[in-house]
Design an enzyme around this catalytic site. Structure first.
Site, PDB file in Angstrom:
ATOM      1  N   GLU A 271       0.827  -1.219   0.000  1.00 57.19           N
ATOM      2  CA  GLU A 271       0.000   0.000   0.000  1.00 57.19           C
ATOM      3  C   GLU A 271       0.858   1.263   0.000  1.00 57.19           C
ATOM      4  OE1 GLU A 271      -2.713  -0.630   3.343  1.00 57.19           O
ATOM      5  OE2 GLU A 271      -4.079  -1.707   2.026  1.00 57.19           O
ATOM      6  N   ASP A 344      -8.133  -9.203   3.940  1.00 53.29           N
ATOM      7  CA  ASP A 344      -7.907  -8.095   4.855  1.00 53.29           C
ATOM      8  C   ASP A 344      -8.962  -8.004   5.955  1.00 53.29           C
ATOM      9  OD1 ASP A 344      -6.985  -5.836   6.033  1.00 53.29           O
ATOM     10  OD2 ASP A 344      -7.490  -4.471   4.410  1.00 53.29           O
ATOM     11  N   GLU A 372     -12.541  -2.406  12.192  1.00 53.06           N
ATOM     12  CA  GLU A 372     -12.545  -1.678  10.919  1.00 53.06           C
ATOM     13  C   GLU A 372     -13.654  -2.167   9.996  1.00 53.06           C
ATOM     14  OE1 GLU A 372      -8.856  -1.988   8.741  1.00 53.06           O
ATOM     15  OE2 GLU A 372      -9.698  -1.013   6.967  1.00 53.06           O
TER      16      GLU A 372
HETATM   17  C1  BDP Z   1      -6.110  -2.258   6.033  1.00 47.75           C
HETATM   18  C2  BDP Z   1      -6.428  -0.892   6.530  1.00 47.75           C
HETATM   19  C3  BDP Z   1      -5.294   0.077   6.416  1.00 47.75           C
HETATM   20  C4  BDP Z   1      -4.033  -0.537   6.999  1.00 47.75           C
HETATM   21  C5  BDP Z   1      -3.759  -1.844   6.306  1.00 47.75           C
HETATM   22  C6  BDP Z   1      -2.592  -2.615   6.919  1.00 47.75           C
HETATM   23  O1  BDP Z   1      -7.540  -0.425   5.781  1.00 47.75           O
HETATM   24  O2  BDP Z   1      -5.666   1.247   7.097  1.00 47.75           O
HETATM   25  O3  BDP Z   1      -2.951   0.319   6.866  1.00 47.75           O
HETATM   26  O4  BDP Z   1      -4.853  -2.688   6.429  1.00 47.75           O
HETATM   27  O5  BDP Z   1      -2.877  -3.556   7.641  1.00 47.75           O
HETATM   28  O6  BDP Z   1      -7.017  -3.118   6.660  1.00 47.75           O
HETATM   29  O7  BDP Z   1      -1.463  -2.300   6.664  1.00 47.75           O
END
Ligand code: BDP
Length: 670
Positions: A271, A344, A372
């Protein structure tokens, strides 16, 4: 592991419901005080954890004299420095351990038995934690926000540290120690390079000093490009000599301040975060470079496997594709930290296939305690049953450690929702002993947090145990996943389409609904992600007639008329699941209403209000998903499904004005 676990039969002689004075929830599950003058015999001098153990016993214990003793015999050595025995007869109780922290844990265990009304007349307990490393991961940012945090701002007051030490730091350490958590990663995995600045490290040291007496080590998330951003080097290539030297110097600086520093957590090449792949190096090369610098100090690297990029390959397959070839290449102080599922933290996912694909590496599971994808801190969703599903598939012995993304903030009740405290509690208890049942954990938590009257504990426990399945049903039943609203992930948006956005961040990528059916084909005819599992499972998943219903649309794209195992059509089954989810939230409201006599007014009404939001949200989810999917299925809602309360076109206009660290308030919701 518990060798002889005393069954907590909840005799309910524990905490009665007599004190119904207002409570803000700040005391968590540690609400018991005793006016009795407990006799504590302990000859061990000058030991911070033992002082804490004595303090706790003095504050709360009201039974026979307690003896605390360090014992290095074979039995106690085998239990390790955190393990312990508790032995009690009519005259006294003996707490013994080969380590000081073990005695602190023993004290908390004894107090838990007292608070839950266990029979204390004869005690013969041996405990040893399943994992040496049991950490919370805070996604806290330097500016005080908490990524995916729904309980206010960060607990860490960076601008006031190191001079001002909030009393909540010790309260936090105490709560963690009481459930066996022994590590905390203080900052967001999306880490700022500033984390490692000398100025910041003095603040980290101040926190580490508060946590140490409670057996808690501090870790930091680090930005892989820190040598460039902070050290002004031209590269962060892990094979570059200057880069290595920079990390070595930084590591020395940290250990000078914090001799028991735990190590680094790294989110790399994920990401948008920098990582070794930016320089053509592998994850193993990056992790090992850091591991070498930490090794002389006894530190570890927790290297995350949460990687995926917008390619044609199914997102669910990518972590495996990237990490499986590296199996056996990681040094012995690297632990690969893998999220429980391949995508996720969805309401329900099959386990990540990496857990059964890397026998030559040390792996740890990462759970998400913060909700989340589960209604933030507005919804009551007890997560122990979800984590137990994971442990049902992945042997807990195959793991080396465990991490949970924290749901803690600076709100008075710590977690936003009073029942979200149960998830913090359950995480700690399962990290200590994954064999505990969800039921046992719920009972323990309720008896300590509210009261031990069975007329309260039994119905509320049932409500907790049903809550995760309910959330799956009203959000994403039958293996659906990631059909959340853009970015903040609260509420449904199966139609979500954002011009130019990565397809794998958009719901239609995951549900694939169309006139021919719904679901993501991950079988042999599709992305073949099923093949990443051991043969027996792959075989089961590949065939829609043997694939468990809860993962049906995770692994298959099926026509709306597909015949389910019970004979109904897929469309009807989907409708019934959503309805069932809503019905359970209504039942939860009723259960709670009947609990008024047992709960203080403040917590009672706060929870009742949240349950009403949850019920309304469940209806919102059901209406949005069924009305939207109906535009493809063109099938009628079957008998027994109540009419939608909303119109699709109205729901499609909903845009919540929240960021990714806020929960919506009632007035924002449809
Ligand atoms: C996702 C989240 C994000 C996190 C990412 C992570 O949306 O905010 O930074 O995972 O785990 O679930 O790195």
């Amino acid at each position: 592991m518990t060798i002889k676990l005393l069954t907590i039969g909840l005799l309910f002689s524990g905490l009665a419901c007599e004190s119904l004075s207002a409570e803000d929830g700040s005391r968590l599950w540690l609400r018991q005080d005793s006016t009795a003058q407990a006799t504590i015999n302990c000859k061990i001098q000058q030991s911070a954890p033992i002082e804490k153990a004595k303090e706790e016993l003095k504050r709360t214990w009201s039974g026979k004299p307690v003896v605390l003793e360090l014992n290095y015999d074979t039995e106690h050595k085998a239990l390790g420095r955190e393990g312990y025995t508790i032995k009690g007869d009519t005259d006294s109780v003996r707490l013994e351990s080969a380590g000081e922290t073990g005695l602190l844990y023993a004290a908390y265990h004894l107090l838990r038995l007292q608070a839950t009304g266990a029979d204390l007349s004869r005690l013969d307990i041996r405990e040893k934690p399943a994992y040496d490393i049991r950490t919370l991961n805070h996604w806290d940012n330097p500016d005080g926000t908490v990524e995916r945090g729904y309980a206010g701002q960060s607990l860490w007051e960076w601008d006031k540290l190191p001079d001002t030490i909030s009393p909540r730091y010790e309260a936090y350490a105490r709560a963690n120690a009481s459930i066996g958590i022994n590590g905390t990663v203080l900052n967001n995995v999306n880490a700022s390079p500033e984390t490692l600045s000398s100025n910041n490290l003095t603040k980290v040291k101040a926190l580490a000093d508060v946590f140490r007496p409670y057996g808690i080590r501090v870790y930091l998330s680090v930005n892989f490009a820190s040598p460039k951003a902070l050290g002004k080097l031209l590269t962060a290539d892990p094979l570059d000599k200057e880069v290595t030297e920079w990390w070595e110097k930084k590591t020395d600086e940290i250990y000078n301040l914090i001799p028991d520093f735990g190590g680094f957590l790294v989110k790399a090449n994920s990401e948008g975060q920098p990582g070794p792949c930016d320089y053509g190096r592998t994850h193993a090369e990056g992790a090992n470079m850091l591991a070498r610098t930490l090794k002389p100090h006894g530190g570890i690297v927790m290297w995350r496997a949460f990687v995926y990029s917008p390619t044609d390959s199914d997102r669910a397959k990518q972590a495996y594709n990237e990490f499986k070839p590296l199996d056996g290449e990681f040094l012995d102080n690297v632990i690969v930290q893998v999220k429980n599922g391949p995508i996720d933290f969805q309401p329900r996912e099959p386990y990540s296939p990496l857990f059964t694909a890397m026998p030559h590496s040390q792996l740890m599971a990462e759970f998400q305690i913060t909700q989340e994808y589960l209604g933030h801190s507005n919804h009551l969703v007890f997560l122990a049953p979800m984590w137990k599903e994971f442990f049902g598939d992945v042997s807990h012995q195959s793991l080396r450690a465990i991490a949970g993304v924290s749901n803690i903030g600076d709100e008075a009740n710590w977690c936003g929702h009073d029942f979200a405290q149960a998830n913090w509690y359950a995480f700690g208890r399962l990290a200590w002993n994954p064999e505990l049942t969800s039921e046992q954990i719920a009972e323990e938590w309720l008896a300590q947090t509210f009261c031990s009257d069975p007329r309260f504990v039994n119905p509320v426990k049932e409500m907790m145990l049903a809550s995760h399945e309910a959330a799956v049903n009203y959000m994403m039943p039958l293996g659906l996943h990631h059909i959340f609203a853009w970015n903040h992930h609260y509420g449904p948006e199966p139609w979500c389409h954002i011009k130019g956005a990565r397809p794998d961040w958009l719901p239609p990528y995951y549900h694939q609904a169309g006139k021919n059916g719904i679901g993501f084909d991950r079988s042999l005819t599709g992305s073949n992600a099923a093949a990443q599992y051991p043969d027996s499972l792959a075989c089961l998943f590949n065939n829609p007639h043997t694939c468990p219903d809860e993962f049906l649309l995770w692994f298959h794209h099926l026509p709306w008329h597909f015949k389910m195992k019970d004979g109904q059509t897929l469309w009807n089954a989907l409708c019934h699941k959503y309805e069932e989810g809503v019905l359970t939230t209504e039942k939860m409201q009723e259960t709670w209403k009947a609990m008024e006599p047992y709960v203080d007014k403040e917590r009672f009404s706060r929870i009742a209000e949240r349950l009403s939001i949850q019920k309304n949200d469940a209806v919102w989810w059901k209406d949005a998903c069924l009305l939207y999917f109906q535009t493809f299925s063109k099938m009628k809602l079957p008998k027994g499904i109540r009419k939608p309360e909303h119109k699709l076109k109205d729901l499609m206009k909903v845009k919540l004005p929240i960021s990714n660290y806020e929960r919506p308030t009632k007035d924002m919701l449809p």
